[in-house]
Design an enzyme around this catalytic site. Structure first.
Site, short mmCIF file in Angstrom:
data_model
loop_
_atom_site.label_atom_id
_atom_site.label_comp_id
_atom_site.label_asym_id
_atom_site.label_seq_id
_atom_site.Cartn_x
_atom_site.Cartn_y
_atom_site.Cartn_z
N ARG A 95 81.13 -10.64 21.98
CA ARG A 95 82.76 -11.34 20.59
C ARG A 95 83.67 -10.53 20.72
O ARG A 95 83.48 -9.34 19.39
CB ARG A 95 82.09 -12.85 19.73
CG ARG A 95 81.82 -13.34 20.74
CD ARG A 95 83.52 -15.01 21.27
NE ARG A 95 82.45 -16.07 22.21
CZ ARG A 95 82.13 -16.10 23.30
NH1 ARG A 95 81.53 -14.85 24.05
NH2 ARG A 95 81.76 -16.97 23.78
N GLU B 73 91.80 -11.66 21.87
CA GLU B 73 92.90 -11.79 22.94
C GLU B 73 93.27 -13.39 23.65
O GLU B 73 93.32 -13.65 24.85
CB GLU B 73 90.79 -11.37 23.75
CG GLU B 73 89.84 -12.94 23.46
CD GLU B 73 89.37 -12.35 24.06
OE1 GLU B 73 88.28 -13.17 24.69
OE2 GLU B 73 87.97 -11.69 23.83
N HIS C 286 87.28 -9.96 29.49
CA HIS C 286 86.39 -11.06 29.44
C HIS C 286 85.78 -11.94 31.03
O HIS C 286 85.77 -12.78 30.98
CB HIS C 286 86.85 -12.52 28.75
CG HIS C 286 85.99 -13.29 27.47
ND1 HIS C 286 86.37 -13.79 26.95
CD2 HIS C 286 84.70 -13.24 27.72
CE1 HIS C 286 84.80 -14.05 25.77
NE2 HIS C 286 83.99 -13.66 26.29
#
Length: 333
Positions: free
Chosen positions: A237, A266, A298
């Protein structure tokens, strides 16, 4: 009438995988490209369940509005749930389920890909050769064999990663609030303190959940304890790392390289094509300017097998809820 599910933040690959799996379930699926937030929560009217991903917002206000719309189930098609106000959901009678492990292999393998790409300067070498530059200057790496990897968090993903790194002949230090000593004995892993891990690791990889205790785990103070030239990898994360502290460590050469598949801000950028826009996040722009940093969107989870597992687990979670069966993947406050 068919059980109705509203999907937010959906992409073509989500629709393809869920439509294929839904042939076994027969739900009515409604897809919305926008991320769930207070402005579009009206779209949850008349649906039985809402399905969201990592960049959707399910805070107190959104939960309240969903409950007012009659939503009873919030299904996350991901493992993390830090974007959900679990207490608000419990208070409003909304059950929350998730997909705890869609493919630990996918994330572990991608973590190693980042390590190797940074170490052997593969992106830089590729850019050079495409431009006709076949010089080796500036491409020097190191043998992974015999080096020490510090793994923070030893869940399913981290264990797959450890097995791969042990195959390289690396030494493994690990930190976890709940150590698995049987696994450690079997795979020659040494559990240690965070300070010892920072001090002795050539590569540090983050695999712990984001909590109040782990937020900004990597900061000025922790970086100061690390080896000079350490490599930091984050496929967990974004907010596990204080980005400005990371940038400072890169500038003063304390950090030798960084591989980031996540970023603390993000949600404004990741999963979207921003190529025709100027990045107005100065911190992200600064990160992208370093030639010893890899930032990806991601995507560590993103394999065919993982998407199939996400769809399967999510729809089964919803079916179990619909049929009043025990919820194996329920998340409680």
């Amino acid at each position: 009438m068919a059980y109705t599910i509203a999907f937010f933040g959906s992409k073509p690959y989500d629709e393809a995988s869920f439509n294929e799996k839904n042939k076994e379930y027969g739900f009515e699926l409604r897809y919305y490209k926008g991320h769930l937030n207070k402005h579009n929560v009206i779209l949850t009217q008349g649906v039985d369940a809402v399905c969201i991903f990592v960049n959707d917002t399910a805070d107190t206000e959104v939960i309240r509005l969903m409950a007012d719309n009659g939503v009873k189930l919030l299904a996350l098609r991901c493992a993390g749930y830090n974007n959900v106000d679990l207490k608000a959901a419990a208070d409003r009678g909304i059950t929350v389920v998730r997909v705890p492990a869609y493919s630990p292999y996918a994330v572990a393998e991608y973590t190693v890909a980042l390590m190797l790409s940074l170490n052997r300067k593969i992106p830089r070498a590729t850019w050079r050769t495409r431009d006709g530059n076949f010089s080796l200057h500036g491409l020097l790496g190191f043998d992974m064999y015999g080096k020490t990897a510090g793994i923070i968090g030893t869940g399913k993903i981290a264990k797959k990663l450890i097995c791969i790194l042990r195959g390289f002949g690396m030494n493994i230090l690990a930190y976890d609030l709940y150590p698995d000593y049987n696994f450690a004995r079997e795979h020659q892993v040494v559990y240690t303190s965070l300070d010892e891990l920072y001090h002795n690791s050539d590569i540090i990889s983050l695999h712990c959940p984001l909590t109040e205790q782990t937020k900004y785990l990597i900061n000025d103070y922790s970086i100061s304890k690390m080896k000079d030239g350490v490599m930091i990898i984050n496929t967990g994360r974004g907010q596990l790392i204080h980005t400005n502290a990371l940038i400072e460590g890169l500038k003063n050469k304390k950090i030798g390289s960084a591989g980031l598949d996540v970023y603390e801000e993000e949600s404004e950028y990741f999963y979207e094509d921003q190529s025709d826009k100027i990045i107005d996040d100065d911190t992200l722009a600064r990160l992208l300017s370093f030639n010893n940093v890899i930032v990806t969107s991601h995507q560590a989870f993103f394999t065919r097998e993982a998407l199939a597992n996400i769809a399967s687990t999510t729809l089964q979670n919803i079916k179990d809820f619909m049929n009043h069966k025990p919820l194996e993947n329920e998340v409680k406050a």
